[in-house]
Design a protein around this motif. Structure first.
Motif, PDB file in Angstrom:
ATOM      1  N   ASP A 296      -0.171   6.992   2.134  1.00  0.00           N
ATOM      2  CA  ASP A 296       0.523   7.854   3.073  1.00  0.00           C
ATOM      3  C   ASP A 296       0.940   7.050   4.299  1.00  0.00           C
ATOM      4  O   ASP A 296       0.233   6.127   4.726  1.00  0.00           O
ATOM      5  CB  ASP A 296      -0.397   9.001   3.483  1.00  0.00           C
ATOM      6  N   VAL A 297       2.073   7.392   4.874  1.00  0.00           N
ATOM      7  CA  VAL A 297       2.578   6.697   6.055  1.00  0.00           C
ATOM      8  C   VAL A 297       1.585   6.805   7.202  1.00  0.00           C
ATOM      9  O   VAL A 297       1.326   5.827   7.914  1.00  0.00           O
ATOM     10  CB  VAL A 297       3.954   7.280   6.457  1.00  0.00           C
ATOM     11  N   PHE A 298       0.984   7.966   7.394  1.00  0.00           N
ATOM     12  CA  PHE A 298       0.027   8.172   8.475  1.00  0.00           C
ATOM     13  C   PHE A 298      -1.230   7.332   8.281  1.00  0.00           C
ATOM     14  O   PHE A 298      -1.751   6.749   9.228  1.00  0.00           O
ATOM     15  CB  PHE A 298      -0.358   9.654   8.572  1.00  0.00           C
ATOM     16  N   VAL A 299      -1.701   7.248   7.058  1.00  0.00           N
ATOM     17  CA  VAL A 299      -2.931   6.495   6.778  1.00  0.00           C
ATOM     18  C   VAL A 299      -2.709   5.001   6.978  1.00  0.00           C
ATOM     19  O   VAL A 299      -3.544   4.309   7.562  1.00  0.00           O
ATOM     20  CB  VAL A 299      -3.435   6.791   5.349  1.00  0.00           C
ATOM     21  N   VAL A 300      -1.582   4.492   6.511  1.00  0.00           N
ATOM     22  CA  VAL A 300      -1.312   3.054   6.650  1.00  0.00           C
ATOM     23  C   VAL A 300      -1.125   2.686   8.124  1.00  0.00           C
ATOM     24  O   VAL A 300      -1.653   1.677   8.593  1.00  0.00           O
ATOM     25  CB  VAL A 300      -0.087   2.653   5.803  1.00  0.00           C
ATOM     26  N   ALA A 301      -0.397   3.498   8.876  1.00  0.00           N
ATOM     27  CA  ALA A 301      -0.212   3.232  10.305  1.00  0.00           C
ATOM     28  C   ALA A 301      -1.545   3.301  11.047  1.00  0.00           C
ATOM     29  O   ALA A 301      -1.820   2.486  11.931  1.00  0.00           O
ATOM     30  CB  ALA A 301       0.778   4.226  10.901  1.00  0.00           C
ATOM     31  N   TRP A 302      -2.395   4.244  10.678  1.00  0.00           N
ATOM     32  CA  TRP A 302      -3.725   4.374  11.298  1.00  0.00           C
ATOM     33  C   TRP A 302      -4.608   3.177  10.931  1.00  0.00           C
ATOM     34  O   TRP A 302      -5.342   2.666  11.765  1.00  0.00           O
ATOM     35  CB  TRP A 302      -4.350   5.683  10.821  1.00  0.00           C
ATOM     36  N   ALA A 303      -4.507   2.718   9.676  1.00  0.00           N
ATOM     37  CA  ALA A 303      -5.339   1.593   9.229  1.00  0.00           C
ATOM     38  C   ALA A 303      -4.983   0.313   9.956  1.00  0.00           C
ATOM     39  O   ALA A 303      -5.871  -0.497  10.260  1.00  0.00           O
ATOM     40  CB  ALA A 303      -5.198   1.410   7.722  1.00  0.00           C
ATOM     41  N   TRP A 304      -3.708   0.094  10.259  1.00  0.00           N
ATOM     42  CA  TRP A 304      -3.323  -1.104  11.009  1.00  0.00           C
ATOM     43  C   TRP A 304      -4.028  -1.154  12.349  1.00  0.00           C
ATOM     44  O   TRP A 304      -4.526  -2.194  12.761  1.00  0.00           O
ATOM     45  CB  TRP A 304      -1.824  -1.113  11.252  1.00  0.00           C
ATOM     46  N   ARG A 305      -4.091  -0.018  13.026  1.00  0.00           N
ATOM     47  CA  ARG A 305      -4.748   0.022  14.339  1.00  0.00           C
ATOM     48  C   ARG A 305      -6.271  -0.077  14.199  1.00  0.00           C
ATOM     49  O   ARG A 305      -6.931  -0.738  14.989  1.00  0.00           O
ATOM     50  CB  ARG A 305      -4.397   1.303  15.078  1.00  0.00           C
ATOM     51  N   LEU A 306      -6.804   0.574  13.181  1.00  0.00           N
ATOM     52  CA  LEU A 306      -8.255   0.586  13.005  1.00  0.00           C
ATOM     53  C   LEU A 306      -8.800  -0.809  12.684  1.00  0.00           C
ATOM     54  O   LEU A 306      -9.826  -1.221  13.229  1.00  0.00           O
ATOM     55  CB  LEU A 306      -8.639   1.560  11.897  1.00  0.00           C
ATOM     56  N   PHE A 307      -8.122  -1.546  11.830  1.00  0.00           N
ATOM     57  CA  PHE A 307      -8.605  -2.868  11.452  1.00  0.00           C
ATOM     58  C   PHE A 307      -8.440  -3.891  12.575  1.00  0.00           C
ATOM     59  O   PHE A 307      -9.127  -4.911  12.598  1.00  0.00           O
ATOM     60  CB  PHE A 307      -7.923  -3.361  10.187  1.00  0.00           C
ATOM     61  N   ALA A 308      -7.567  -3.643  13.529  1.00  0.00           N
ATOM     62  CA  ALA A 308      -7.409  -4.539  14.674  1.00  0.00           C
ATOM     63  C   ALA A 308      -8.449  -4.252  15.762  1.00  0.00           C
ATOM     64  O   ALA A 308      -8.727  -5.117  16.592  1.00  0.00           O
ATOM     65  CB  ALA A 308      -6.011  -4.399  15.256  1.00  0.00           C
ATOM     66  N   LEU A 309      -9.025  -3.065  15.746  1.00  0.00           N
ATOM     67  CA  LEU A 309      -9.941  -2.644  16.800  1.00  0.00           C
ATOM     68  C   LEU A 309     -11.159  -3.557  16.990  1.00  0.00           C
ATOM     69  O   LEU A 309     -11.500  -3.886  18.127  1.00  0.00           O
ATOM     70  CB  LEU A 309     -10.375  -1.196  16.553  1.00  0.00           C
ATOM     71  N   PRO A 310     -11.852  -4.008  15.931  1.00  0.00           N
ATOM     72  CA  PRO A 310     -13.010  -4.883  16.159  1.00  0.00           C
ATOM     73  C   PRO A 310     -12.664  -6.202  16.846  1.00  0.00           C
ATOM     74  O   PRO A 310     -13.501  -6.781  17.529  1.00  0.00           O
ATOM     75  CB  PRO A 310     -13.553  -5.149  14.750  1.00  0.00           C
ATOM     76  N   PHE A 311     -11.430  -6.659  16.690  1.00  0.00           N
ATOM     77  CA  PHE A 311     -11.024  -7.906  17.345  1.00  0.00           C
ATOM     78  C   PHE A 311     -10.586  -7.681  18.792  1.00  0.00           C
ATOM     79  O   PHE A 311     -10.666  -8.586  19.620  1.00  0.00           O
ATOM     80  CB  PHE A 311      -9.878  -8.565  16.562  1.00  0.00           C
ATOM     81  N   LEU A 312     -10.121  -6.469  19.098  1.00  0.00           N
ATOM     82  CA  LEU A 312      -9.611  -6.184  20.433  1.00  0.00           C
ATOM     83  C   LEU A 312     -10.665  -5.628  21.388  1.00  0.00           C
ATOM     84  O   LEU A 312     -10.564  -5.825  22.594  1.00  0.00           O
ATOM     85  CB  LEU A 312      -8.436  -5.206  20.337  1.00  0.00           C
ATOM     86  N   LEU A 313     -11.657  -4.937  20.874  1.00  0.00           N
ATOM     87  CA  LEU A 313     -12.678  -4.339  21.745  1.00  0.00           C
ATOM     88  C   LEU A 313     -13.452  -5.352  22.591  1.00  0.00           C
ATOM     89  O   LEU A 313     -13.719  -5.079  23.766  1.00  0.00           O
ATOM     90  CB  LEU A 313     -13.644  -3.484  20.932  1.00  0.00           C
ATOM     91  N   PRO A 314     -13.838  -6.522  22.074  1.00  0.00           N
ATOM     92  CA  PRO A 314     -14.535  -7.476  22.938  1.00  0.00           C
ATOM     93  C   PRO A 314     -13.683  -7.987  24.102  1.00  0.00           C
ATOM     94  O   PRO A 314     -14.219  -8.435  25.111  1.00  0.00           O
ATOM     95  CB  PRO A 314     -14.888  -8.634  21.998  1.00  0.00           C
ATOM     96  N   LEU A 315     -12.363  -7.900  23.999  1.00  0.00           N
ATOM     97  CA  LEU A 315     -11.483  -8.357  25.070  1.00  0.00           C
ATOM     98  C   LEU A 315     -11.237  -7.295  26.131  1.00  0.00           C
ATOM     99  O   LEU A 315     -10.654  -7.584  27.176  1.00  0.00           O
ATOM    100  CB  LEU A 315     -10.140  -8.789  24.474  1.00  0.00           C
ATOM    101  N   LEU A 316     -11.667  -6.074  25.887  1.00  0.00           N
ATOM    102  CA  LEU A 316     -11.389  -4.964  26.793  1.00  0.00           C
ATOM    103  C   LEU A 316     -11.935  -5.164  28.206  1.00  0.00           C
ATOM    104  O   LEU A 316     -11.207  -4.921  29.173  1.00  0.00           O
ATOM    105  CB  LEU A 316     -11.922  -3.655  26.195  1.00  0.00           C
TER     106      LEU A 316
ATOM    107  N   SER B 132       0.831  -1.210   0.000  1.00  0.00           N
ATOM    108  CA  SER B 132       0.000   0.000   0.000  1.00  0.00           C
ATOM    109  C   SER B 132       0.863   1.257   0.000  1.00  0.00           C
ATOM    110  O   SER B 132       0.467   2.278  -0.567  1.00  0.00           O
ATOM    111  CB  SER B 132      -0.943  -0.007   1.195  1.00  0.00           C
ATOM    112  N   LEU B 133       2.042   1.206   0.601  1.00  0.00           N
ATOM    113  CA  LEU B 133       2.929   2.363   0.569  1.00  0.00           C
ATOM    114  C   LEU B 133       3.542   2.555  -0.808  1.00  0.00           C
ATOM    115  O   LEU B 133       3.740   3.691  -1.252  1.00  0.00           O
ATOM    116  CB  LEU B 133       4.024   2.222   1.623  1.00  0.00           C
ATOM    117  N   ILE B 134       3.846   1.460  -1.514  1.00  0.00           N
ATOM    118  CA  ILE B 134       4.372   1.559  -2.881  1.00  0.00           C
ATOM    119  C   ILE B 134       3.303   2.117  -3.814  1.00  0.00           C
ATOM    120  O   ILE B 134       3.598   2.892  -4.722  1.00  0.00           O
ATOM    121  CB  ILE B 134       4.863   0.179  -3.374  1.00  0.00           C
ATOM    122  N   ALA B 135       2.051   1.755  -3.565  1.00  0.00           N
ATOM    123  CA  ALA B 135       0.956   2.218  -4.420  1.00  0.00           C
ATOM    124  C   ALA B 135       0.617   3.688  -4.191  1.00  0.00           C
ATOM    125  O   ALA B 135      -0.292   4.212  -4.825  1.00  0.00           O
ATOM    126  CB  ALA B 135      -0.279   1.354  -4.187  1.00  0.00           C
ATOM    127  N   GLY B 136       1.329   4.347  -3.294  1.00  0.00           N
ATOM    128  CA  GLY B 136       1.098   5.770  -3.079  1.00  0.00           C
ATOM    129  C   GLY B 136       0.398   6.097  -1.786  1.00  0.00           C
ATOM    130  O   GLY B 136      -0.011   7.236  -1.578  1.00  0.00           O
TER     131      GLY B 136
END
Length: 95
Positions: A29-49, A23-27
């Motif tokens: 942004d560093v901020f968007v990709v780093a944010w997306a990693w956390r966002l996509f993990a959130l639905p799996f982590l919230l039930p464990l909170l 996704s970084l090679i395809a153009g």
């Protein structure tokens, strides 16, 4: 069972790095990709909170949480920049 879970973790971690690089090679942004990693993990982590929270939080919890959050954000951005700027074989540790 633990061996299977460890192997599955290794596969998903390497896939995360590969798709991040793609996704970084395809153009992307560093901020968007780093944010997306956390966002996509959130639905799996919230039930464990509820199971992960301690019964009582001490006074040192909030400063430690703020420091940890700042360092984690900085580490994620620097990791994305390292993945973007050079080969995966050089930027991802072989542990």
């Amino acid at each position: 069972m633990w061996l299977f879970l460890a192997l599955l973790t290794a596969v998903f971690e390497s896939g995360k790095d590969i798709f991040g690089k793609k996704s970084l090679i395809a153009g992307g942004d560093v901020f968007v990709v780093a944010w997306a990693w956390r966002l996509f993990a959130l639905p799996f982590l919230l039930p464990l909170l509820p199971a992960a929270l301690p019964a009582e939080l001490g006074p040192a919890f909030w400063p430690a949480l703020a420091a940890g959050a700042i360092l984690n954000i900085l580490a994620a951005l620097l990791y994305m920049e390292a993945i973007r700027s050079c080969d995966l074989s050089l930027s991802v540790p072989l542990v």
